[in-house]
Motif scaffolding. Structure first.
Motif, PDB file in Angstrom:
ATOM      1  N   ASP A  10     -90.975  -1.651 -33.852  1.00 52.66           N
ATOM      2  CA  ASP A  10     -91.254  -0.391 -34.796  1.00 52.66           C
ATOM      3  C   ASP A  10     -92.484   0.227 -34.319  1.00 52.66           C
ATOM      4  O   ASP A  10     -93.007   1.545 -34.416  1.00 52.66           O
ATOM      5  N   ASP A  11     -93.674  -0.647 -33.897  1.00 50.41           N
ATOM      6  CA  ASP A  11     -95.160   0.057 -33.813  1.00 50.41           C
ATOM      7  C   ASP A  11     -95.640  -0.618 -32.378  1.00 50.41           C
ATOM      8  O   ASP A  11     -96.759  -0.207 -31.981  1.00 50.41           O
ATOM      9  N   PHE A  12     -94.939  -1.391 -31.748  1.00 53.79           N
ATOM     10  CA  PHE A  12     -95.483  -1.883 -30.526  1.00 53.79           C
ATOM     11  C   PHE A  12     -96.550  -2.943 -30.679  1.00 53.79           C
ATOM     12  O   PHE A  12     -97.206  -3.472 -29.890  1.00 53.79           O
ATOM     13  N   ASN A  13     -97.114  -3.295 -32.050  1.00 56.42           N
ATOM     14  CA  ASN A  13     -98.241  -4.067 -32.162  1.00 56.42           C
ATOM     15  C   ASN A  13     -97.819  -5.598 -32.342  1.00 56.42           C
ATOM     16  O   ASN A  13     -96.469  -5.763 -32.611  1.00 56.42           O
ATOM     17  N   MET A  14     -98.647  -6.575 -32.038  1.00 56.98           N
ATOM     18  CA  MET A  14     -98.314  -7.995 -32.024  1.00 56.98           C
ATOM     19  C   MET A  14     -97.668  -8.268 -33.391  1.00 56.98           C
ATOM     20  O   MET A  14     -98.258  -8.024 -34.381  1.00 56.98           O
TER      21      MET A  14
END
Length: 168
Positions: free
Chosen positions: A95-99
């Motif tokens: 959903d946010d491409f963060n780790m």
């Protein structure tokens, strides 16, 4: 098509580009950048890869594991390797491409020296999770990768201030 980056150059910018640099230009830039980001210090490097590699060498030495997102610029992994350390890749949230910080927490071992938390595409990293990781593992450096998030905020808090240091 809307251009992604369009420089706004006027007479003042052209004159500044053509003048002989003053010896204190970089120092003045570093001071201004630190002030604008709410930081005490800023050190300018020609490349983010150099900044990260040197910071890891100075703060970790070599032979440590550095947890980083699997979805990141290749220079992050390259900086880890050139610093003499080993990247440990963690998958990202869809959903946010963060780790995935829960997966990062599960990957921490006695060899872990740092975690590189990256805020991508206007999605700041969840600082509640990074705070919890720092509290649970105080000997593990928390590095904020702010290359895509100058002055990004998580619930009002500046992302770049929520770690041991930040790379822009």
């Amino acid at each position: 098509m809307i251009p992604r980056i369009r420089a706004e150059l006027g007479v003042a910018e052209m004159a500044a580009a053509l003048r002989w640099p003053r010896h204190d230009d970089v120092a003045r830039y570093e001071q201004a950048f630190a002030a604008s980001m709410g930081q005490r210090h800023a050190i300018a490097f020609g490349y983010g890869r150099s900044a990260l590699s040197i910071a890891l060498q100075c703060l970790l030495g070599s032979g440590r594991e550095v947890i980083c997102p699997a979805y990141t610029c290749v220079v992050v992994a390259h900086a880890i390797v050139t610093s003499g350390n080993v990247p440990v890749f963690i998958d990202s949230h869809a959903d946010d491409f963060n780790m995935d910080l829960d997966a990062a927490a599960a990957a921490i071992t006695s060899r872990t020296g740092a975690i590189i938390a990256t805020s991508l595409f206007g999605h700041p990293v969840n600082l509640e999770h990074t705070d919890a990781l720092r509290a649970a593992h105080p000997d593990v450096l928390m590095i904020q990768d702010c290359a895509h998030s100058f002055d990004a905020r998580w619930q009002g808090r500046a992302v770049q201030g929520a770690g041991d240091f930040a790379i822009f």
